[in-house]
Design a protein around this motif. Structure first.
Motif, PDB file in Angstrom:
ATOM      1  N   ILE A   1       0.307  -5.334   9.333  1.00 10.32           N
ATOM      2  CA  ILE A   1       1.442  -4.897   8.521  1.00 10.32           C
ATOM      3  C   ILE A   1       1.374  -5.501   7.122  1.00 10.32           C
ATOM      4  CG2 ILE A   1       3.954  -5.083   8.239  1.00 10.32           C
ATOM      5  CD1 ILE A   1       4.095  -4.877  11.364  1.00 10.32           C
ATOM      6  N   PHE A   2       1.084  -6.792   7.048  1.00 11.71           N
ATOM      7  CA  PHE A   2       1.007  -7.452   5.736  1.00 11.71           C
ATOM      8  C   PHE A   2      -0.108  -6.854   4.881  1.00 11.71           C
ATOM      9  CE2 PHE A   2       2.948 -11.456   7.792  1.00 11.71           C
ATOM     10  CZ  PHE A   2       4.234 -11.014   7.496  1.00 11.71           C
ATOM     11  N   ARG A   3      -1.224  -6.511   5.494  1.00 10.47           N
ATOM     12  CA  ARG A   3      -2.331  -5.906   4.736  1.00 10.47           C
ATOM     13  C   ARG A   3      -1.930  -4.520   4.232  1.00 10.47           C
ATOM     14  NH1 ARG A   3      -6.951  -8.837   6.961  1.00 10.47           N
ATOM     15  NH2 ARG A   3      -6.846 -10.678   5.637  1.00 10.47           N
ATOM     16  N   GLN A   4      -1.210  -3.752   5.043  1.00 13.05           N
ATOM     17  CA  GLN A   4      -0.766  -2.415   4.629  1.00 13.05           C
ATOM     18  C   GLN A   4       0.189  -2.511   3.441  1.00 13.05           C
ATOM     19  OE1 GLN A   4       1.015  -0.698   8.091  1.00 13.05           O
ATOM     20  NE2 GLN A   4      -0.949  -0.173   9.042  1.00 13.05           N
ATOM     21  N   GLN A   5       0.978  -3.574   3.416  1.00  9.81           N
ATOM     22  CA  GLN A   5       1.965  -3.749   2.357  1.00  9.81           C
ATOM     23  C   GLN A   5       1.437  -4.583   1.193  1.00  9.81           C
ATOM     24  OE1 GLN A   5       5.364  -5.366   4.391  1.00  9.81           O
ATOM     25  NE2 GLN A   5       5.861  -3.418   5.349  1.00  9.81           N
ATOM     26  N   ASN A   6       0.132  -4.834   1.189  1.00 12.45           N
ATOM     27  CA  ASN A   6      -0.521  -5.610   0.131  1.00 12.45           C
ATOM     28  C   ASN A   6       0.108  -6.983  -0.072  1.00 12.45           C
ATOM     29  OD1 ASN A   6      -2.416  -3.594  -0.483  1.00 12.45           O
ATOM     30  ND2 ASN A   6      -0.890  -2.517  -1.721  1.00 12.45           N
ATOM     31  N   ARG A   7       0.442  -7.645   1.029  1.00 14.91           N
ATOM     32  CA  ARG A   7       0.991  -9.005   0.981  1.00 14.91           C
ATOM     33  C   ARG A   7      -0.102  -9.964   1.454  1.00 14.91           C
ATOM     34  NH1 ARG A   7       6.380 -10.249   0.543  1.00 14.91           N
ATOM     35  NH2 ARG A   7       5.382 -12.230   0.106  1.00 14.91           N
ATOM     36  N   GLU A   8      -1.111 -10.143   0.641  1.00 13.36           N
ATOM     37  CA  GLU A   8      -2.263 -10.965   1.011  1.00 13.36           C
ATOM     38  C   GLU A   8      -1.879 -12.419   1.239  1.00 13.36           C
ATOM     39  OE1 GLU A   8      -5.849 -10.938   2.496  1.00 13.36           O
ATOM     40  OE2 GLU A   8      -4.887  -9.137   1.729  1.00 13.36           O
ATOM     41  N   ASP A   9      -0.858 -12.902   0.520  1.00 12.44           N
ATOM     42  CA  ASP A   9      -0.411 -14.286   0.709  1.00 12.44           C
ATOM     43  C   ASP A   9       0.071 -14.518   2.140  1.00 12.44           C
ATOM     44  OD1 ASP A   9       1.671 -12.470   0.063  1.00 12.44           O
ATOM     45  OD2 ASP A   9       3.024 -14.114  -0.472  1.00 12.44           O
ATOM     46  N   LEU A  10       0.823 -13.576   2.685  1.00 11.50           N
ATOM     47  CA  LEU A  10       1.315 -13.703   4.064  1.00 11.50           C
ATOM     48  C   LEU A  10       0.201 -13.405   5.069  1.00 11.50           C
ATOM     49  CD1 LEU A  10       4.790 -11.963   3.637  1.00 11.50           C
ATOM     50  CD2 LEU A  10       4.313 -14.405   3.781  1.00 11.50           C
ATOM     51  N   ALA A  11      -0.680 -12.482   4.731  1.00 12.01           N
ATOM     52  CA  ALA A  11      -1.793 -12.131   5.624  1.00 12.01           C
ATOM     53  C   ALA A  11      -2.704 -13.333   5.840  1.00 12.01           C
ATOM     54  CB  ALA A  11      -2.579 -10.955   5.049  1.00 12.01           C
ATOM     55  N   VAL A  12      -2.930 -14.115   4.802  1.00 16.63           N
ATOM     56  CA  VAL A  12      -3.788 -15.302   4.917  1.00 16.63           C
ATOM     57  C   VAL A  12      -3.185 -16.298   5.902  1.00 16.63           C
ATOM     58  CG1 VAL A  12      -4.632 -17.320   3.637  1.00 16.63           C
ATOM     59  CG2 VAL A  12      -4.855 -15.045   2.648  1.00 16.63           C
TER      60      VAL A  12
END
Length: 149
Positions: free
Chosen positions: A68-79
């Motif tokens: 979900i985070f990757r789909q929403q371009n939230r790389e900070d949370l994805a990491v």
């Protein structure tokens, strides 16, 4: 040594090493263990199978969040999710390879006598019980679909 004791020892090591990501993941595991032990109807103890299911659930939550985070371009949370997932996977039992899964499912399909996609429910019922803790349900489902074409 039980999972809970392993986690407690790892938490101490992470605290001493000032490893924030590791500490975050370990605390999440410990919290899940405490919740499971004190859940209504629980006897206060977890079996190895319960521990494995718990870890798989936590890993699945991280994978779903990561997607979900990757789909929403939230790389900070994805990491952060990736870091926690890596720590959780260290405590999971060894997962089956694709070849091992294919072999096991072929045997199960023959055992139940499945021949078409309509028999997928029969195969999934047996497969999820036999392969619990060894592989992910999505992987089982995808492989069964492929084998029953």
């Amino acid at each position: 040594m039980s999972l809970e004791l392993d986690i407690n020892a790892a938490i101490k090591a992470a605290m001493l090493g000032k490893k924030e990501a590791e500490l975050r993941a370990l605390r999440a595991i410990k919290a899940a263990i405490l919740l499971a032990k004190t859940a209504e109807g629980g006897n206060g103890e977890l079996t190895e199978a319960d521990e494995s299911k718990l870890l798989q659930k936590l890993a699945k939550q991280r994978k779903d969040s990561l997607e979900i985070f990757r789909q929403q371009n939230r790389e900070d949370l994805a990491v952060k999710e990736e870091e926690e997932l890596a720590i959780i996977e260290q405590f999971l039992p060894q997962q089956m390879s694709e070849a091992e899964l294919r072999t096991a499912l072929t045997g199960i399909i023959a055992e139940v006598g499945a021949s078409s996609p309509a028999d997928m429910g029969k195969v999934m019922g047996v497969a999820t019980k036999q392969l619990a803790g060894k592989t992910d349900g999505k992987a089982i489902s995808a492989m069964v679909k492929e084998l029953l074409k």
